[in-house]
Motif scaffolding. Structure first.
Motif, PDB file in Angstrom:
ATOM      1  N   ALA A 189       0.642   7.781  -6.588  1.00  0.00           N
ATOM      2  CA  ALA A 189      -0.383   8.819  -6.804  1.00  0.00           C
ATOM      3  C   ALA A 189      -0.623   9.603  -5.521  1.00  0.00           C
ATOM      4  O   ALA A 189      -1.725   9.600  -4.969  1.00  0.00           O
ATOM      5  CB  ALA A 189      -1.677   8.177  -7.298  1.00  0.00           C
ATOM      6  N   PRO A 190       0.391  10.289  -5.004  1.00  0.00           N
ATOM      7  CA  PRO A 190       0.207  11.034  -3.741  1.00  0.00           C
ATOM      8  C   PRO A 190      -0.786  12.185  -3.860  1.00  0.00           C
ATOM      9  O   PRO A 190      -1.538  12.465  -2.938  1.00  0.00           O
ATOM     10  CB  PRO A 190       1.617  11.531  -3.418  1.00  0.00           C
ATOM     11  CG  PRO A 190       2.325  11.570  -4.747  1.00  0.00           C
ATOM     12  CD  PRO A 190       1.751  10.431  -5.533  1.00  0.00           C
ATOM     13  N   ALA A 191      -0.803  12.862  -5.016  1.00  0.00           N
ATOM     14  CA  ALA A 191      -1.716  13.998  -5.188  1.00  0.00           C
ATOM     15  C   ALA A 191      -3.170  13.537  -5.171  1.00  0.00           C
ATOM     16  O   ALA A 191      -4.033  14.177  -4.560  1.00  0.00           O
ATOM     17  CB  ALA A 191      -1.398  14.733  -6.491  1.00  0.00           C
ATOM     18  N   LEU A 192      -3.460  12.421  -5.849  1.00  0.00           N
ATOM     19  CA  LEU A 192      -4.820  11.894  -5.870  1.00  0.00           C
ATOM     20  C   LEU A 192      -5.268  11.517  -4.465  1.00  0.00           C
ATOM     21  O   LEU A 192      -6.402  11.838  -4.055  1.00  0.00           O
ATOM     22  CB  LEU A 192      -4.886  10.678  -6.782  1.00  0.00           C
ATOM     23  CG  LEU A 192      -6.233   9.939  -6.832  1.00  0.00           C
ATOM     24  CD1 LEU A 192      -7.325  10.862  -7.349  1.00  0.00           C
ATOM     25  CD2 LEU A 192      -6.136   8.676  -7.683  1.00  0.00           C
ATOM     26  N   PHE A 193      -4.397  10.879  -3.705  1.00  0.00           N
ATOM     27  CA  PHE A 193      -4.744  10.504  -2.330  1.00  0.00           C
ATOM     28  C   PHE A 193      -5.001  11.747  -1.489  1.00  0.00           C
ATOM     29  O   PHE A 193      -5.946  11.780  -0.697  1.00  0.00           O
ATOM     30  CB  PHE A 193      -3.613   9.674  -1.714  1.00  0.00           C
ATOM     31  CG  PHE A 193      -3.812   9.402  -0.257  1.00  0.00           C
ATOM     32  CD1 PHE A 193      -4.722   8.448   0.174  1.00  0.00           C
ATOM     33  CD2 PHE A 193      -3.107  10.123   0.703  1.00  0.00           C
ATOM     34  CE1 PHE A 193      -4.924   8.217   1.527  1.00  0.00           C
ATOM     35  CE2 PHE A 193      -3.301   9.894   2.049  1.00  0.00           C
ATOM     36  CZ  PHE A 193      -4.208   8.932   2.465  1.00  0.00           C
ATOM     37  N   PRO A 236       0.817  -1.231   0.000  1.00  0.00           N
ATOM     38  CA  PRO A 236       0.000   0.000   0.000  1.00  0.00           C
ATOM     39  C   PRO A 236       0.839   1.263   0.000  1.00  0.00           C
ATOM     40  O   PRO A 236       0.439   2.274  -0.589  1.00  0.00           O
ATOM     41  CB  PRO A 236      -0.829  -0.120   1.282  1.00  0.00           C
ATOM     42  CG  PRO A 236      -0.115  -1.102   2.129  1.00  0.00           C
ATOM     43  CD  PRO A 236       0.536  -2.047   1.198  1.00  0.00           C
ATOM     44  N   ALA A 237       2.007   1.236   0.641  1.00  0.00           N
ATOM     45  CA  ALA A 237       2.874   2.417   0.621  1.00  0.00           C
ATOM     46  C   ALA A 237       3.357   2.690  -0.796  1.00  0.00           C
ATOM     47  O   ALA A 237       3.432   3.854  -1.223  1.00  0.00           O
ATOM     48  CB  ALA A 237       4.064   2.203   1.560  1.00  0.00           C
ATOM     49  N   ARG A 238       3.673   1.649  -1.540  1.00  0.00           N
ATOM     50  CA  ARG A 238       4.119   1.813  -2.925  1.00  0.00           C
ATOM     51  C   ARG A 238       2.998   2.404  -3.776  1.00  0.00           C
ATOM     52  O   ARG A 238       3.238   3.266  -4.635  1.00  0.00           O
ATOM     53  CB  ARG A 238       4.557   0.466  -3.487  1.00  0.00           C
ATOM     54  CG  ARG A 238       5.284   0.562  -4.843  1.00  0.00           C
ATOM     55  CD  ARG A 238       5.646  -0.811  -5.377  1.00  0.00           C
ATOM     56  NE  ARG A 238       6.417  -1.564  -4.405  1.00  0.00           N
ATOM     57  CZ  ARG A 238       6.020  -2.705  -3.847  1.00  0.00           C
ATOM     58  NH1 ARG A 238       4.830  -3.208  -4.170  1.00  0.00           N
ATOM     59  NH2 ARG A 238       6.778  -3.345  -2.987  1.00  0.00           N
ATOM     60  N   ARG A 273       6.384   3.919   6.178  1.00  0.00           N
ATOM     61  CA  ARG A 273       6.796   3.126   5.016  1.00  0.00           C
ATOM     62  C   ARG A 273       6.729   3.964   3.733  1.00  0.00           C
ATOM     63  O   ARG A 273       7.523   3.779   2.813  1.00  0.00           O
ATOM     64  CB  ARG A 273       5.908   1.891   4.865  1.00  0.00           C
ATOM     65  CG  ARG A 273       6.076   0.870   5.960  1.00  0.00           C
ATOM     66  CD  ARG A 273       7.537   0.468   6.168  1.00  0.00           C
ATOM     67  NE  ARG A 273       8.150   0.024   4.925  1.00  0.00           N
ATOM     68  CZ  ARG A 273       9.404   0.269   4.588  1.00  0.00           C
ATOM     69  NH1 ARG A 273      10.184   0.982   5.371  1.00  0.00           N
ATOM     70  NH2 ARG A 273       9.889  -0.199   3.457  1.00  0.00           N
ATOM     71  N   TYR A 274       5.779   4.906   3.680  1.00  0.00           N
ATOM     72  CA  TYR A 274       5.673   5.784   2.516  1.00  0.00           C
ATOM     73  C   TYR A 274       6.969   6.572   2.314  1.00  0.00           C
ATOM     74  O   TYR A 274       7.419   6.783   1.186  1.00  0.00           O
ATOM     75  CB  TYR A 274       4.498   6.745   2.710  1.00  0.00           C
ATOM     76  CG  TYR A 274       4.360   7.787   1.626  1.00  0.00           C
ATOM     77  CD1 TYR A 274       3.718   7.487   0.420  1.00  0.00           C
ATOM     78  CD2 TYR A 274       4.874   9.072   1.796  1.00  0.00           C
ATOM     79  CE1 TYR A 274       3.596   8.443  -0.577  1.00  0.00           C
ATOM     80  CE2 TYR A 274       4.751  10.028   0.797  1.00  0.00           C
ATOM     81  CZ  TYR A 274       4.118   9.707  -0.386  1.00  0.00           C
ATOM     82  OH  TYR A 274       4.013  10.652  -1.378  1.00  0.00           O
ATOM     83  N   TYR A 275       7.584   6.987   3.425  1.00  0.00           N
ATOM     84  CA  TYR A 275       8.835   7.753   3.348  1.00  0.00           C
ATOM     85  C   TYR A 275      10.076   6.862   3.456  1.00  0.00           C
ATOM     86  O   TYR A 275      11.191   7.370   3.593  1.00  0.00           O
ATOM     87  CB  TYR A 275       8.873   8.810   4.443  1.00  0.00           C
ATOM     88  CG  TYR A 275       7.868   9.918   4.221  1.00  0.00           C
ATOM     89  CD1 TYR A 275       8.030  10.834   3.194  1.00  0.00           C
ATOM     90  CD2 TYR A 275       6.749  10.036   5.030  1.00  0.00           C
ATOM     91  CE1 TYR A 275       7.108  11.846   2.977  1.00  0.00           C
ATOM     92  CE2 TYR A 275       5.819  11.050   4.832  1.00  0.00           C
ATOM     93  CZ  TYR A 275       6.005  11.949   3.804  1.00  0.00           C
ATOM     94  OH  TYR A 275       5.085  12.949   3.595  1.00  0.00           O
ATOM     95  N   GLY A 276       9.870   5.543   3.408  1.00  0.00           N
ATOM     96  CA  GLY A 276      11.004   4.633   3.432  1.00  0.00           C
ATOM     97  C   GLY A 276      11.616   4.409   4.796  1.00  0.00           C
ATOM     98  O   GLY A 276      12.734   3.901   4.904  1.00  0.00           O
ATOM     99  N   ILE A 277      10.895   4.760   5.855  1.00  0.00           N
ATOM    100  CA  ILE A 277      11.392   4.576   7.216  1.00  0.00           C
ATOM    101  C   ILE A 277      10.912   3.227   7.749  1.00  0.00           C
ATOM    102  O   ILE A 277       9.712   2.927   7.702  1.00  0.00           O
ATOM    103  CB  ILE A 277      10.896   5.713   8.133  1.00  0.00           C
ATOM    104  CG1 ILE A 277      11.472   7.043   7.671  1.00  0.00           C
ATOM    105  CG2 ILE A 277      11.260   5.440   9.584  1.00  0.00           C
ATOM    106  CD1 ILE A 277      12.977   7.113   7.732  1.00  0.00           C
ATOM    107  N   PRO A 278      11.813   2.388   8.267  1.00  0.00           N
ATOM    108  CA  PRO A 278      11.374   1.098   8.802  1.00  0.00           C
ATOM    109  C   PRO A 278      10.607   1.255  10.112  1.00  0.00           C
ATOM    110  O   PRO A 278      10.921   2.117  10.932  1.00  0.00           O
ATOM    111  CB  PRO A 278      12.689   0.342   9.031  1.00  0.00           C
ATOM    112  CG  PRO A 278      13.716   1.411   9.221  1.00  0.00           C
ATOM    113  CD  PRO A 278      13.281   2.557   8.341  1.00  0.00           C
TER     114      PRO A 278
END
Length: 375
Positions: free
Chosen positions: A146-150, A139-141, A210-215
């Motif tokens: 489409a970050p703008a749509l979200f 889901p993060a991927r 996870r969206y920003y790649g942080i574990p």
């Protein structure tokens, strides 16, 4: 270093005269929050914020001289006076208390305003560790694509939720929804919905990480203040993000989802009769109170952490309360406070006073709500 009054000089014969401190070999110094150095301790998993000069001092400690000899050398090299030497010595003590030196911390040593993510506010039991990152990555991927749509979809949903909530709380008899009389079968559903919402709230923090790649280190359940069961997400590694904007998003992700829940409850209570409408109204009011509590600056809440991040500081609450404590109890100032200007110290003092005032306001409103509830 700035020569300022207020730093205390360690007594002769202390560990600074007998030990030869060095930075632990496994300590990692990275550029993190607000593009400042942070020291990561892989043993405890804690981060310690450092100034540029503080990081230079830590890296220069090589175990060849005593702490006092090192401080004297730093002061001679910079051309500072005796007060600056006191600040360096106090800072070495704080590095030791943080566990960053080869000299172990003294038993019971605590820090005011330097180390963060060091205390747990509740006993915890992890339910998932590394597996949660694999589950949240798909889901993060999708969000990254489409970050703008979200953002647009959430904005529309949030606007509708705010409108619906405003309509519900201003309608006649809205205050009466706080009472629990007449609820028979709804208690189990209420407990289930609160547990579900808490879980979704915490998973929202994890997904934004996870969206920003942080574990995400782990997710699990715990007892808040050793009493209230609650889900939690360990997002400590977000301190590695240098930009404050993604950290604000991570802090507010749960609140953003809570707003949609409140809007849903408001819609149900406005259009449903009987126990279902009363249950939805009760949940709406409970979540509104929890939302207000989530901005309490005296607690490690999401709202407080977002405010702290937006201001570009760390441990704002702890530092503000330290200033109040030093003022009221006439205690000596720690090195980080002694090296701050008057304007910064005044800002800490004002924020500390605001924290206390807000806590009293929340207490009064909670007592009032409980009175209506019981009545």
């Amino acid at each position: 270093m700035t020569a300022v009054k207020g730093a205390t000089e360690p007594e002769a014969g202390s560990w600074l005269d007998t030990e030869t401190p060095a930075a632990r070999a496994d300590i990692e110094i990275v550029e993190g929050i607000n593009h400042q150095p942070v020291a990561f301790d892989p043993v405890t998993g804690h981060y310690t914020r450092l100034s540029r000069s503080g990081a230079a001092i830590l890296q220069a400690l090589d175990g060849t001289v005593t702490g006092r000899e090192f401080a004297c050398a730093v002061v001679r090299q910079g051309g500072h006076d005796h007060t600056a030497e006191q600040i360096v010595l106090a800072f070495l003590g704080e590095l030791r208390a943080a566990g960053l030196l080869t000299v172990p911390p003294e038993s019971g040593a605590l820090l005011d305003g330097v180390r963060f993510a060091r205390r747990r506010h509740m006993p915890r039991r992890a339910l998932a560790t590394g597996s949660i990152n694999r589950l949240l990555e798909p889901p993060a991927r999708a969000l990254r694509r489409a970050p703008a749509l979200f953002a647009v979809l959430w904005g529309l949903a949030a606007a509708a939720a705010l409108w619906q909530t405003g309509h519900a709380i201003t309608s006649p008899g809205a205050a009466g929804l706080l009472t629990v009389s007449g609820l028979t079968w709804g208690w189990a559903l209420l407990a289930l919905l609160i547990a579900l919402q808490t879980t979704v709230h915490e998973l929202s923090h994890a997904l934004s990480c996870r969206y920003y790649g942080i574990p995400v280190r782990e997710v699990g359940v715990g007892l808040l203040f050793y009493v209230l069961p609650a889900a939690y997400v360990d997002r400590t590694d977000a301190y590695r993000l240098a930009d404050r904007r993604p950290r604000i998003v991570i802090c507010m992700a749960g609140v953003a989802v809570d707003l949609l829940w409140i809007g849903t409850y408001a819609a149900v209570t406005s259009h449903a009769d009987g126990q279902l409408g009363r249950l939805a109204g009760l949940l709406m009011w409970l979540q509104l109170m929890l939302l207000m509590g989530n901005f309490n600056p005296l607690m490690p809440t999401d709202g407080y952490q977002a405010l702290e991040t937006a201001l570009g500081t760390v441990n704002l609450r702890a530092r503000a309360l330290t200033v109040l404590r030093c003022l009221v109890l006439r205690r000596p100032q720690p090195s980080w406070l002694a090296s701050r200007g008057r304007a910064r110290r005044t800002g800490y003092l004002v924020f500390g006073a605001v924290c206390v005032a807000y806590a009293l306001l929340i207490l009064v409103m909670t007592v009032h709500a409980l009175t209506l509830w019981i009545g």
